[in-house]
Structures are given as structure tokens and as C-alpha cells.
Design an enzyme around this catalytic site. Structure first.
Site, PDB file in Angstrom:
ATOM      1  N   GLY A 147       9.159   3.021   3.632  1.00 43.79           N
ATOM      2  CA  GLY A 147       8.940   4.074   2.646  1.00 43.79           C
ATOM      3  C   GLY A 147       7.524   4.196   2.130  1.00 43.79           C
ATOM      4  O   GLY A 147       6.715   3.274   2.264  1.00 43.79           O
ATOM      5  N   GLU A 148       7.239   5.355   1.571  1.00 46.72           N
ATOM      6  CA  GLU A 148       5.970   5.621   0.884  1.00 46.72           C
ATOM      7  C   GLU A 148       6.252   5.450  -0.610  1.00 46.72           C
ATOM      8  O   GLU A 148       6.924   6.295  -1.226  1.00 46.72           O
ATOM      9  CB  GLU A 148       5.501   7.060   1.217  1.00 46.72           C
TER      10      GLU A 148
ATOM     11  N   ASN B 134       1.325  -4.035  16.301  1.00 49.72           N
ATOM     12  CA  ASN B 134       2.518  -4.710  16.840  1.00 49.72           C
ATOM     13  C   ASN B 134       3.199  -3.770  17.814  1.00 49.72           C
ATOM     14  O   ASN B 134       3.758  -2.756  17.400  1.00 49.72           O
ATOM     15  CB  ASN B 134       3.486  -5.035  15.700  1.00 49.72           C
TER      16      ASN B 134
ATOM     17  N   SER C 227       1.253  -0.117  -1.648  1.00 50.51           N
ATOM     18  CA  SER C 227       0.502   0.412  -0.511  1.00 50.51           C
ATOM     19  C   SER C 227       0.903   1.855  -0.236  1.00 50.51           C
ATOM     20  O   SER C 227       2.083   2.160  -0.080  1.00 50.51           O
ATOM     21  CB  SER C 227       0.807  -0.453   0.721  1.00 50.51           C
TER      22      SER C 227
ATOM     23  N   SER D 118      -3.422   2.715   3.388  1.00 44.40           N
ATOM     24  CA  SER D 118      -3.310   2.574   4.831  1.00 44.40           C
ATOM     25  C   SER D 118      -4.307   3.540   5.466  1.00 44.40           C
ATOM     26  O   SER D 118      -4.142   4.753   5.371  1.00 44.40           O
ATOM     27  CB  SER D 118      -1.866   2.938   5.190  1.00 44.40           C
ATOM     28  N   LEU D 119      -5.345   3.010   6.091  1.00 44.71           N
ATOM     29  CA  LEU D 119      -6.451   3.867   6.552  1.00 44.71           C
ATOM     30  C   LEU D 119      -6.292   4.209   8.046  1.00 44.71           C
ATOM     31  O   LEU D 119      -6.078   5.362   8.403  1.00 44.71           O
ATOM     32  CB  LEU D 119      -7.775   3.155   6.295  1.00 44.71           C
TER      33      LEU D 119
ATOM     34  N   CYS E  49       4.240   8.643  10.170  1.00 43.68           N
ATOM     35  CA  CYS E  49       3.106   8.011  10.866  1.00 43.68           C
ATOM     36  C   CYS E  49       3.531   7.680  12.305  1.00 43.68           C
ATOM     37  O   CYS E  49       4.614   7.131  12.528  1.00 43.68           O
ATOM     38  CB  CYS E  49       2.662   6.742  10.141  1.00 43.68           C
TER      39      CYS E  49
ATOM     40  N   CYS F  42       4.591   4.100  13.492  1.00 44.95           N
ATOM     41  CA  CYS F  42       5.498   3.357  12.620  1.00 44.95           C
ATOM     42  C   CYS F  42       6.959   3.642  12.945  1.00 44.95           C
ATOM     43  O   CYS F  42       7.385   4.798  12.995  1.00 44.95           O
ATOM     44  CB  CYS F  42       5.201   3.733  11.172  1.00 44.95           C
TER      45      CYS F  42
ATOM     46  N   CYS G  33       8.000  -8.709   1.001  1.00 46.62           N
ATOM     47  CA  CYS G  33       7.616  -7.334   1.331  1.00 46.62           C
ATOM     48  C   CYS G  33       8.866  -6.472   1.123  1.00 46.62           C
ATOM     49  O   CYS G  33       9.890  -6.695   1.773  1.00 46.62           O
ATOM     50  CB  CYS G  33       7.148  -7.312   2.785  1.00 46.62           C
TER      51      CYS G  33
ATOM     52  N   CYS H  56      11.444   6.984   5.813  1.00 45.51           N
ATOM     53  CA  CYS H  56      10.179   7.454   5.236  1.00 45.51           C
ATOM     54  C   CYS H  56       9.877   8.839   5.800  1.00 45.51           C
ATOM     55  O   CYS H  56      10.112   9.100   6.986  1.00 45.51           O
ATOM     56  CB  CYS H  56       9.050   6.488   5.580  1.00 45.51           C
TER      57      CYS H  56
ATOM     58  N   CYS I 114       4.485  -5.304  10.034  1.00 44.85           N
ATOM     59  CA  CYS I 114       4.041  -4.014   9.536  1.00 44.85           C
ATOM     60  C   CYS I 114       4.351  -2.881  10.521  1.00 44.85           C
ATOM     61  O   CYS I 114       4.011  -2.964  11.692  1.00 44.85           O
ATOM     62  CB  CYS I 114       2.543  -4.100   9.314  1.00 44.85           C
TER      63      CYS I 114
ATOM     64  N   GLU J 172      15.395  -2.772   4.621  1.00 48.45           N
ATOM     65  CA  GLU J 172      14.949  -4.061   5.112  1.00 48.45           C
ATOM     66  C   GLU J 172      13.886  -4.646   4.186  1.00 48.45           C
ATOM     67  O   GLU J 172      13.080  -3.918   3.602  1.00 48.45           O
ATOM     68  CB  GLU J 172      14.431  -3.926   6.548  1.00 48.45           C
TER      69      GLU J 172
END
Ligand code: SF4
Length: 355
Positions: free
Chosen positions: A170-171, A301, A202, A225-226, A125, A128, A114, A121, A344, A101
Site C-alpha cells: 500500500g501507499e 528482487n 514511505s 521511493s525514487l 509501480c 512491484c 514492516c 495498492c 521490498c 502481509e
């Protein structure tokens, strides 16, 4: 890069590689000129041609050679959803029937795309949707680059695709090599010719790759990403924190070689009663002491059936104001495309449809 009897996807090649390959070919055929690699890139990325026959100023011998060894692949649109805010979310099919996507987002005077770097991934997380898919595979360079070309087709007349952000599925640092090669193509003066200032990569916080990225020639922007200011919260949200905890992560960011006027962006998802208190805001400032940074606050979200909630607006505003009042550059990102799950942490391919 090795050649085989199968035609190679030309958008997997950097200009330098193409030039070197043409140099080799010119040893056998003097009509082949290596400098044509520049023009080939122009046709591929400025004119965005889909066929070698459209490369008008490339001589027949070189065109024939290209046709024999290469192909110009494209991604197939399976679905395009338009959000109320004008964002477009693409579900793009790859040749092996996997899908990724991509989201094109309009802003007042420019557009941002984006893009994804992997199918799924592996970072897991907890907040996510993509993380729930697990890692299916890395994307090829051409599959990364073609996402931008696909979105480009929908830009309104005269509009500018100003920013490319690796914040989709993905990372990116798990697919390091291919992401770096895609950056080379995006910033190539004969190709897309993007300024490295317009591209952001990112990461969830893979420290060895952050260090390596700092030494690369292409100085794209780094975002981290914190999402938590202490290890217990961050480890619960992001398993990567168990391997690379906050202390090590922030140390790597302090040591990261930044060009003047650049900062590391820390993305911070505001989740109700978990990451949204003023104590957290205070902890964030303390944690990032000594780093040149800005913060991108992202109200969570909500996803159907998920355990986390978005904070109420007064808490969101209070969090941002706390940072601003203390001189921290803190922007609030109202994720685009929320109504089409293009925001996100919401990118997920629900099912794979056979071509
Ligand atoms: S937030 Fe990023 S790194 Fe984490 S699971 Fe989702 S796509 Fe992967």
C-alpha cells in the site's frame, strides 16, 4: 467517532477520543472516570491484553461499559513463513476475508517490523508485485496497529522491536487519516510509546500529502521511493511520476521541514541496465542537490516472469561507492526475506482463503 449498535473495535480509537467518550459517559454515571483512558491504553498496548477482564486496575463499572460498547479484535494468522535470514512473513486475515502481509526482520541487536497500510495498492509501480493487485481497500487503524502486535508475539525473549516501517503493501499517504491515527497510537506515551524517530513512512511521492505530513505534530521519518533520476525512467516505473514529476517532487522535499539531525530517505531500486549506471549515480546527486537526504539502495528482487533483473554485484558496489566517495550517505539494503518473497516490492497476497 460515532457509536452504533455494533461494538466498536477499540484499537480504532486514539486515547484522546477514548477519554472524550468516557467524559460523556461520566455525565450519566459518576463512577466512570475519564482518566481511565490512560490505563486502558496501558493494558491494550503495553500489556497487550485480549480481553477487558484482564484490565486489573480498571473498576467493574468501566469494564462493563467497555465490554458493552467495544471489542478487542485480533488478526488471524493464515500463514507464517520463515526465511533463511530469520525474517518472518505473515499473511494475516482481516474480518472480511481479505489478507495483508507483514514482515518481521531481525538485525544484529534489534528487530524491525514492516507493515501494510492497504490491501493491495493503487499506485501501479511496474516493478512491484503489490501494485499488480490494484487497490482493494484501505486498512482500519486497528488493522494497522494489530500487525505490530501480531509480530511482537514472535520476538525472541528480551528482544527489542525497535523500528516500525510503513513499507509493506500500500501507499500509506493514500490512507492518510488512518495512518496518522496509527502513528498517534504508536507514539502515545501511554500506548506503545515509540519515539517518532523509530517510525518511517514511505511514499511513492504524493506531493500534497508530503507537504501535509511535514506540518503534522508527529514527526515520523519520511522516506520517498525514487527509483529513477529522470522523468522518462521514473514515469515508466512509477505512474505517479506523471502527476508529480521529479522536479516538483524534489522541490517539495527541499521545502520539507526537517528536524535537526533528520534526513529524508530516498529509496532507490537498482535495476540492471535501467537505473544502475554511474551516470544514474551522478544524476542522483545532481537531482537531490539542496535536500538533506540519505539514500537506501535496494538491489532489485527478481520476481518470476518479471521484466527486470538485479544488477551484478560489481555494478551495485560501484554505484554505492560512487555516492560514498562524493560524501553521500548511501546504505545498501539487502532485502530480508527474499526466499519467502517478503522483500521490498514482493508483498502480494496470491489468493484469498475463506476463513
Ligand atoms: S512500490 Fe509501493 S506504492 Fe508502488 S505499487 Fe508497490 S506498494 Fe504501491
Amino acid at each position: 467517532m460515532q457509536q452504533s449498535h455494533i461494538k466498536s473495535e477499540i484499537r480504532n480509537w486514539t486515547r484522546l477520543e477514548l477519554r472524550q467518550w468516557l467524559e460523556k459517559q461520566s455525565e450519566q454515571d459518576s463512577k466512570i472516570q475519564p482518566y481511565r483512558a490512560d490505563q486502558i491504553f496501558y493494558w491494550l498496548y503495553r500489556r497487550k491484553v485480549k480481553d477487558f477482564s484482564e484490565m486489573a486496575n480498571i473498576g467493574k463499572p468501566t469494564r462493563n461499559l467497555l465490554e458493552k460498547h467495544f471489542r478487542i479484535g485480533t488478526l488471524k494468522r493464515d500463514q507464517v513463513q520463515r526465511s533463511r535470514d530469520g525474517s518472518l512473513k505473515y499473511r494475516l486475515m482481516l474480518e472480511d476475508d481479505k489478507a495483508v502481509e507483514t514482515v518481521l526482520m531481525p538485525h544484529a541487536d534489534h528487530h524491525t517490523v514492516c507493515i501494510s497500510s492497504q490491501v493491495g495498492c493503487g499506485m501501479g509501480c511496474d516493478f512491484c508485485m503489490t501494485g499488480k493487485m490494484g487497490l482493494i481497500r484501505n486498512l482500519e487503524v486497528s488493522e494497522i496497529v494489530n500487525q505490530v502486535l501480531e509480530a511482537w508475539q514472535d520476538l525472541p525473549e528480551g528482544a527489542n522491536l525497535r523500528n516500525i516501517v510503513f513499507m509493506g503493501m500500500g501507499e500509506p499517504f493514500h490512507n492518510y487519516q488512518n495512518v496518522m491515527r496509527a502513528l498517534e497510537i504508536f507514539t502515545d506515551v501511554h500506548g506503545f510509546n515509540y519515539s517518532h524517530r523509530r517510525i518511517t513512512v514511505s511514499t511513492s511521492g504524493l506531493i500534497p500529502k508530503i507537504r501535509r505530513f511535514g506540518k503534522e505534530q508527529i514527526k515520523a521519518n519520511l522516506a520517498v521511493s525514487l527509483n529513477g533520476v529522470n522523468d522518462s525512467v521514473r514515469s515508466a516505473l512509477m505512474p505517479v511520476n506523471k502527476a508529480y514529476n521529479l522536479e516538483k517532487l524534489v522541490q517539495a522535499c527541499r521545502e520539507y521541514p526537517l528536524e535537526s539531525r533528520k534526513r529524508i530517505t530516498f529509496e532507490y531500486i537498482l535495476i540492471r541496465n535501467l537505473t544502475d549506471s554511474l551516470e544514474d549515480a551522478k544524476g542522483l546527486i545532481r537531482l537531490l542537490h539542496g535536500v538533506k537526504f540519505k539514500v537506501n539502495l535496494i538491489p532489485f528482487n527478481e520476481t518470476p516472469g518479471g521484466p527486470y533483473q538485479r544488477p551484478e554485484w560489481p555494478s551495485i558496489d560501484a554505484f554505492q561507492q560512487y555516492l560514498l566517495d562524493r560524501g553521500v550517505l548511501a546504505t545498501l539494503r539487502i532485502s530480508k526475506g527474499q526466499d519467502i518473497a517478503g522483500a521490498c516490492g514482493q508483498l502480494v497476497v496470491q489468493e484469498t482463503v475463506p476463513a
